[in-house]
Motif scaffolding. Structure first.
Motif, short mmCIF file in Angstrom:
data_model
loop_
_atom_site.label_atom_id
_atom_site.label_comp_id
_atom_site.label_asym_id
_atom_site.label_seq_id
_atom_site.Cartn_x
_atom_site.Cartn_y
_atom_site.Cartn_z
N ASP A 28 0.80 -1.23 0.00
CA ASP A 28 0.00 0.00 0.00
C ASP A 28 0.84 1.28 0.00
OD1 ASP A 28 -2.59 1.00 -0.22
OD2 ASP A 28 -2.74 1.38 1.93
N GLN A 29 2.12 1.19 -0.37
CA GLN A 29 3.00 2.37 -0.38
C GLN A 29 3.15 2.90 -1.80
OE1 GLN A 29 6.99 1.58 0.99
NE2 GLN A 29 7.57 3.72 0.96
N ASN A 30 2.99 4.21 -1.96
CA ASN A 30 3.27 4.84 -3.24
C ASN A 30 4.76 4.75 -3.50
OD1 ASN A 30 0.60 5.53 -3.58
ND2 ASN A 30 0.86 7.62 -2.90
N TRP A 31 5.16 4.79 -4.77
CA TRP A 31 6.57 4.68 -5.14
C TRP A 31 6.88 5.68 -6.25
CZ3 TRP A 31 8.01 3.45 -10.10
CH2 TRP A 31 6.99 2.93 -10.93
N SER A 32 8.16 5.99 -6.38
CA SER A 32 8.60 6.84 -7.49
C SER A 32 9.96 6.35 -7.99
CB SER A 32 8.68 8.31 -7.08
OG SER A 32 9.74 8.53 -6.19
N TYR A 33 10.26 6.69 -9.22
CA TYR A 33 11.56 6.32 -9.79
C TYR A 33 12.69 7.03 -9.05
CZ TYR A 33 9.22 4.19 -13.81
OH TYR A 33 8.45 3.39 -14.61
N SER A 34 12.43 8.20 -8.52
CA SER A 34 13.49 8.99 -7.88
C SER A 34 13.85 8.52 -6.48
CB SER A 34 13.10 10.47 -7.83
OG SER A 34 11.97 10.66 -7.01
N ASP A 35 13.04 7.66 -5.88
CA ASP A 35 13.33 7.16 -4.53
C ASP A 35 14.72 6.52 -4.48
OD1 ASP A 35 10.81 7.95 -3.62
OD2 ASP A 35 9.93 5.96 -3.92
N GLU A 36 15.65 7.20 -3.82
CA GLU A 36 17.02 6.73 -3.62
C GLU A 36 17.73 6.32 -4.91
OE1 GLU A 36 17.66 4.19 -0.22
OE2 GLU A 36 15.78 4.89 0.65
N THR A 37 17.46 7.07 -5.99
CA THR A 37 18.17 6.88 -7.24
C THR A 37 18.68 8.26 -7.69
OG1 THR A 37 16.31 7.29 -8.76
CG2 THR A 37 16.58 5.02 -7.92
N ALA A 38 19.36 8.30 -8.82
CA ALA A 38 19.86 9.57 -9.37
C ALA A 38 18.82 10.26 -10.24
CB ALA A 38 21.12 9.31 -10.18
N LEU A 39 17.67 9.66 -10.42
CA LEU A 39 16.66 10.20 -11.33
C LEU A 39 15.89 11.35 -10.71
CD1 LEU A 39 15.30 6.76 -12.59
CD2 LEU A 39 17.01 8.22 -13.69
N GLY A 41 12.94 14.61 -12.09
CA GLY A 41 12.19 15.27 -13.16
C GLY A 41 11.82 14.31 -14.28
N LEU A 42 11.61 14.87 -15.48
CA LEU A 42 11.24 14.06 -16.63
C LEU A 42 12.45 13.28 -17.13
CD1 LEU A 42 8.86 16.38 -18.68
CD2 LEU A 42 8.26 14.43 -17.26
N VAL A 43 12.28 11.99 -17.26
CA VAL A 43 13.35 11.10 -17.74
C VAL A 43 12.76 10.10 -18.73
CG1 VAL A 43 14.74 11.30 -15.64
CG2 VAL A 43 13.05 9.47 -15.83
N THR A 44 13.62 9.54 -19.54
CA THR A 44 13.21 8.50 -20.47
C THR A 44 13.76 7.17 -19.96
OG1 THR A 44 13.24 10.05 -22.31
CG2 THR A 44 13.26 7.71 -22.86
N THR A 45 12.88 6.21 -19.78
CA THR A 45 13.30 4.90 -19.28
C THR A 45 14.15 4.20 -20.33
OG1 THR A 45 11.44 3.65 -20.18
CG2 THR A 45 11.11 4.70 -18.00
N PRO A 46 14.88 3.17 -19.94
CA PRO A 46 15.66 2.40 -20.93
C PRO A 46 14.78 1.78 -22.02
CG PRO A 46 16.43 1.90 -18.73
CD PRO A 46 15.18 2.74 -18.58
N TYR A 47 13.47 1.74 -21.79
CA TYR A 47 12.53 1.17 -22.76
C TYR A 47 11.87 2.24 -23.63
CZ TYR A 47 13.30 -2.45 -19.37
OH TYR A 47 13.90 -3.34 -18.53
N GLY A 48 12.34 3.51 -23.47
CA GLY A 48 11.86 4.59 -24.32
C GLY A 48 10.61 5.31 -23.85
N LYS A 49 10.14 5.01 -22.67
CA LYS A 49 8.94 5.65 -22.13
C LYS A 49 9.36 6.88 -21.31
CE LYS A 49 5.16 4.67 -18.94
NZ LYS A 49 4.62 3.69 -17.99
N GLU A 50 8.70 8.02 -21.53
CA GLU A 50 8.99 9.21 -20.74
C GLU A 50 8.15 9.20 -19.48
OE1 GLU A 50 8.27 13.80 -21.42
OE2 GLU A 50 9.96 13.07 -22.62
N VAL A 51 8.81 9.41 -18.33
CA VAL A 51 8.13 9.40 -17.04
C VAL A 51 8.63 10.56 -16.19
CG1 VAL A 51 7.75 6.90 -17.01
CG2 VAL A 51 9.80 7.84 -15.96
N ASP A 52 7.81 10.97 -15.26
CA ASP A 52 8.23 11.95 -14.26
C ASP A 52 8.80 11.14 -13.09
OD1 ASP A 52 8.56 13.82 -12.26
OD2 ASP A 52 6.54 14.64 -12.41
N ALA A 53 10.12 11.20 -12.92
CA ALA A 53 10.78 10.41 -11.89
C ALA A 53 10.31 10.76 -10.49
CB ALA A 53 12.29 10.57 -11.98
#
Length: 116
Positions: A28-39, A41-53
């Protein structure tokens, strides 16, 4: 492949501290790409999808600990084996056959997550 946590999970918390990518979250916890990573703002995943980290995403599970597949590298580049699986007392951290990835892809994902 990414790792998945099965419904046999007892929510013991052993795996969460072991993940070098912060890919494991509590139920039940929300998550983000930026949690304890270098990401950030807006980033492109290795699979080509643009996401807000920084965006908070809905939990993948409301009952059990879960692993975000886009953040899981099976610990490649950090350890010889997935650490979540090695510490799990009920062996519920298993390969996710719906997210098959080569070692090169997993290492590229690691570099993306950590700004290498």
């Amino acid at each position: 492949m990414a790792i998945i946590i099965t419904e046999e999970c007892i929510n013991c918390d052993a795996c969460i501290a072991e993940c070098p990518n912060n890919a494991i979250y509590e139920p039940d916890q929300n998550w983000s790409y930026s949690d304890e990573t270098a990401l950030k703002g807006l980033v492109t995943t290795p699979y080509g999808k643009e996401v807000d980290a920084d965006a908070e995403n809905d939990p993948i599970s409301n009952e059990f600990y879960f692993i975000v597949p886009d953040k899981c590298t099976e610990c490649k580049g950090f350890h010889d084996e997935p650490q979540c699986a090695s510490v799990c007392p009920v062996d519920c951290c298993v390969l996710d056959e719906s997210h098959v990835e080569t070692e090169d892809v997993l290492l590229a994902k690691k570099a993306w997550l950590h700004g290498e």
